[in-house]
Design an enzyme around this catalytic site. Structure first.
Site, PDB file in Angstrom:
ATOM      1  N   GLU A  52       0.900  -1.293  -0.009  1.00 19.26           N
ATOM      2  CA  GLU A  52       0.080   0.207  -0.406  1.00 19.26           C
ATOM      3  C   GLU A  52       1.147   1.613   0.021  1.00 19.26           C
ATOM      4  OE1 GLU A  52      -3.040   2.331  -0.014  1.00 19.26           O
ATOM      5  OE2 GLU A  52      -2.715  -0.349   0.130  1.00 19.26           O
ATOM      6  N   GLU A  53       2.083   1.455   0.908  1.00 10.96           N
ATOM      7  CA  GLU A  53       2.445   1.830   0.788  1.00 10.96           C
ATOM      8  C   GLU A  53       3.759   2.594   0.127  1.00 10.96           C
ATOM      9  OE1 GLU A  53       0.944   4.752   1.983  1.00 10.96           O
ATOM     10  OE2 GLU A  53      -0.783   3.959   3.435  1.00 10.96           O
ATOM     11  N   SER A  97     -10.079  10.639  -0.257  1.00  7.70           N
ATOM     12  CA  SER A  97      -9.052  10.053   0.355  1.00  7.70           C
ATOM     13  C   SER A  97      -8.521  11.008   1.137  1.00  7.70           C
ATOM     14  CB  SER A  97      -8.461   9.150  -0.846  1.00  7.70           C
ATOM     15  OG  SER A  97      -7.039   8.013  -0.360  1.00  7.70           O
ATOM     16  N   ASP A 137     -14.456  -0.769   2.116  1.00 10.32           N
ATOM     17  CA  ASP A 137     -13.493  -0.401   2.169  1.00 10.32           C
ATOM     18  C   ASP A 137     -12.850  -0.840   3.366  1.00 10.32           C
ATOM     19  OD1 ASP A 137     -11.124   1.659   1.300  1.00 10.32           O
ATOM     20  OD2 ASP A 137     -12.459   2.906   1.724  1.00 10.32           O
ATOM     21  N   HIS A 195     -12.215   1.263  -1.496  1.00  7.20           N
ATOM     22  CA  HIS A 195     -11.808   2.484  -1.751  1.00  7.20           C
ATOM     23  C   HIS A 195     -11.907   2.981  -3.438  1.00  7.20           C
ATOM     24  CE1 HIS A 195      -9.774   5.244   0.231  1.00  7.20           C
ATOM     25  NE2 HIS A 195      -9.065   5.759  -0.324  1.00  7.20           N
TER      26      HIS A 195
END
Length: 757
Positions: A216-217, A622, A697, A729
């Site tokens: 994800e990051e 977001s 989500d 999401h």
């Protein structure tokens, strides 16, 4: 948290009856528009108005084929594998996803991986991998693996209910490897059965996968790495046992499923990560020494070109230190080659822009001088800066280690040297630092890839008047051939709407501290004396690319302009590609400078004679959804209404790697978390608000929106909401017209058509 684009979609709850009636009226109005005007149905319909865009474009190992994924004309989210002969230009479909695929539903693990990669709405073939000899292509499809040969034949390699993750062809073509049931497998391409390389995966133990925050990051999608000679595989093992379990409800239209999802919220434990090196049959396993502190991030793993050394990037939990480790694959022993350190009120951004060289040196992107630039490190510890200036290198595209006349190699990269709003392709010789040649044409925003030998580019470019074009170029930048010219001429999907296409204007204003901020604007044809409402889009968050560029914006902003809105956005302090000083202003200060800069944009708009100062609507998704809430809370009366999509409302609910990078540890700085939250002050919101969220989500949990909703309900604060069953999401695809019909009905009612005060 990487940016979710403007075209995301939303879903249903809240005052649904009123919205449904209004959406029907909106659809009727839209259908009645004159021929050539955009409609919501057409904006989100097939074929794509931006033209058919090839994805995953690659050259075959021998350069004779150009392969790519092409969307179907009648189903723009489904792609098939195509090939073009680079000598004749003849095209043919290699794999038809509907004829070959089984249609089986993806496993939950693969669905989550696609969500992390932002391709959750894609169907058909989404990835492929050439065998090194170029004679076959590995094609994952519907949870299983297929091997396609260039004569159009397709052989199924797997047929298992569990599905396969992270499949690749090994570097010398000996194996197809993949993760199944949380263990790594290797399938000999010459024949035979797949066999497990690792043992013990299951429960909370995973081999060969990337953990949630890595996907994800950290932009790390895999958890295993072949050595170039296939002697070794480096394999990540992670244990989720320490990670907090959240009970997440996935609310769908036909029922609700609950998941016990291990989610590393800020300030809570991460997975335990270990790294092993082993042979392809699983023997000779050694553990890599990652240091005495287990609370670290495994950021990147690579092999040197000779396969004798493993390079591991170890990032500290606070993301202020990054060590490059040199690992002996026979013993697992590690030593530190060099260390990057951030400033006191800053952090280190991870990057894929580096390259181990055959001579033992390393090309490395660093922000140590305040801007992202390329350096060369040599084994004697010497650093040479290869690019410099008040601009950033945005990507390392290719390296030719033996370029004639380059004196040690030539680097090809993308950057903003000529224009902060345009990304171009450049070249620099290692022997001639900072002597930089631009290879692409001004007036365009470009991206590029190269073949492994760095002999040819595949360049993608666009500008506000032209959707993405793709072409092949030689190393001087000369275009050899169009891959997808995509010119807007008769027959192009956007051609019927070209006459009403409005130009994009660009400009600058000053932030409160004097910093230059860039904006872009699209207006309807202006009539003297008339004022117009504004659709003010924002994202605002750190760690993402620029929003304001000289690139194609898509059809949706033009549709909003057709509806009578001015479309406007601005890049605030804290965002990427403007240097560390610009970005660092958001450190431990989320919800402050970015809100202030958006306010500066609104104040600028209100000075324009054609803007109705009482009708500025703001929208974000977001981090942008979070910004919508903060903007209404901190600057009441400035915006006529706001749309908040999938917002983070309490940063202690969001993940460790993203949140702690900017706000630190909540136990050490609780004040930053308290002031950045958007829940308590939601009761201060006096302007119209539409809150929207996907009800499944798994990234920004629905809890973020329900906490705000509960706070506003408890304080009798009016608002509207629309929640979408079954959507994550990314709310889009089939419900995109409903989403944007809902948004526009809300904004038309509360902003555009609201009577003058």
């Amino acid at each position: 948290m990487r940016r979710w684009i403007l075209g995301v979609a939303l879903a249903s709850a809240g005052n649904l009856a009123m919205a449904g009636e209004a959406i029907g009226q909106q659809a009727a109005t839209t259908a009645a528009t004159a021929t050539g005007d955009l409609t919501l149905a057409r904006v989100f319909g097939s074929p794509d108005l931006s033209g058919s865009q090839p994805r995953g474009v690659r050259l075959s190992p021998d350069g004779t084929l150009l392969t790519f994924l092409r969307a179907r004309a009648d189903e723009k989210e489904r792609t098939d594998l195509w090939a073009r002969d680079t000598r004749t230009g003849a095209e043919r479909m290699l794999v038809d996803s509907k004829k070959v695929g089984s249609g089986a539903e993806l496993t939950e693990a693969e669905k989550m991986q696609r969500e992390r990669a932002r391709i959750s709405g894609s169907k058909g073939i989404v990835a492929y991998d050439f065998a090194p000899d170029g004679r076959s292509i590995l094609v994952p499809l519907d949870g299983d693996l297929y091997l396609a040969t260039l004569d159009g034949k397709v052989r199924r390699l797997t047929a298992t209910p569990g599905g396969e993750l992270n499949p690749v062809v090994s570097p010398k073509g000996g194996y197809v490897s993949f993760v199944r049931d949380q263990n790594l497998y290797a399938h000999p391409l010459a024949g035979g059965e797949a066999r497990a390389v690792t043992q013990g995966g299951g429960g909370t133990i995973h081999f060969g996968e990337a953990e949630f925050v890595a996907q994800e990051e950290m932009d790390r999608r895999t958890g295993y790495w072949w050595s170039p000679d296939e002697r070794y595989i480096a394999v990540e093992k992670f244990d989720e046992a320490p990670v907090r379990v959240f009970t997440r409800a996935s609310i769908g239209a036909a029922g609700t499923k609950t998941y016990e999802q291990r989610y590393p919220a800020a300030g809570t434990p991460n997975v335990l990560v270990e790294l092993y090196v082993m042979r392809p049959d699983g023997s000779g396993q050694v553990k890599v020494d990652l240091g005495s502190n287990p609370d670290i991030y495994l950021a990147r793993v690579d092999w040197t070109p000779d396969g004798k050394t493993l390079l591991v990037q170890r990032q500290s939990r606070d993301q202020k230190t990054l060590d490059m480790l040199r690992v002996d694959p026979e013993t697992g022993k590690a030593s530190v080659l060099f260390t990057e350190r951030s400033g006191a009120r800053s952090w280190l951004n991870l990057s894929d822009d580096y390259k181990p060289m055959k001579d033992g040196s390393l090309i490395w992107r660093s922000e140590r001088d305040g801007y992202g630039h390329l350096y060369r490190w040599t084994p004697d510890g010497k650093w040479t800066q290869l690019t410099k200036g008040a601009w950033v290198v945005t990507g390392l595209v290719g390296v030719d280690e033996g370029a004639a006349g380059s004196g040690g190699g030539r680097l090809y990269f993308t950057g903003t040297k000529d224009d902060v709003l345009e990304q171009h392709v450049y070249a620099v010789d290692i022997a001639r630092p900072n002597v930089i040649t631009r290879l692409t044409e001004l007036g365009w925003t470009n991206s590029a890839t190269m073949d492994a030998a760095a002999t040819r580019f595949i360049v993608t470019r666009s500008n506000p008047k032209q959707p993405a074009q793709v072409y092949m170029a030689d190393t001087s930048g000369k275009r050899i051939a169009w891959i997808n010219e995509n010119a807007i001429r008769p027959g192009h999907p956007y051609y019927p709407y070209l006459a009403s296409h409005q130009p994009t204007k660009f400009g600058t204003i000053k932030a409160k501290d004097g910093t230059t901020l860039y904006w872009e604007m699209i207006t309807p044809p202006l009539v003297a004396g008339k004022t117009y409402p504004v659709f003010f889009e924002h994202y605002g968050g750190p760690g993402t690319g620029q929003q304001v560029t000289h690139g194609w914006q898509g059809a949706l902003p033009q549709f909003l302009v057709d509806q009578g809105y001015i479309y406007f956005k601005i890049d605030n302090r804290g965002s990427y590609n403007r240097g560390k000083a610009f970005e660092d202003q958001i450190y431990h200060a989320m919800g402050t400078v970015e809100v202030e800069d958006q306010l500066s944009g609104a104040e600028y708009l209100k000075t324009l004679p054609f803007v109705d100062a009482t009708k500025i609507a703001t929208y974000g998704w977001s981090y942008g959804g979070y910004m919508s809430l903060k903007m209404l809370e901190k600057t009441p009366g400035v915006y006529a209404a706001a749309v908040s999509g999938a917002p983070v409302t309490d940063w202690q609910l969001y993940d460790t790697h993203y949140t702690e990078r900017y706000l630190g540890d909540p136990a050490k700085d609780p004040k930053s978390y308290a002031t950045s939250a958007a829940v308590e002050d939601a009761a201060k919101i006096k302007d119209p608000l539409l809150l929207i969220h996907g009800m499944a989500d798994d990234n920004v949990f629905l809890d973020n929106s329900t906490k705000v909703a509960a706070r506003m309900q408890a304080t009798a604060t009016p608002f509207e909401m629309m929640f979408y069953p079954g959507y994550t999401h990314r709310v889009g695809g089939p419900v995109a017209p409903h989403l944007w019909g809902t948004i526009l009905e809300f904004l038309d009612r509360t902003v555009k058509n609201k009577p003058a005060q």
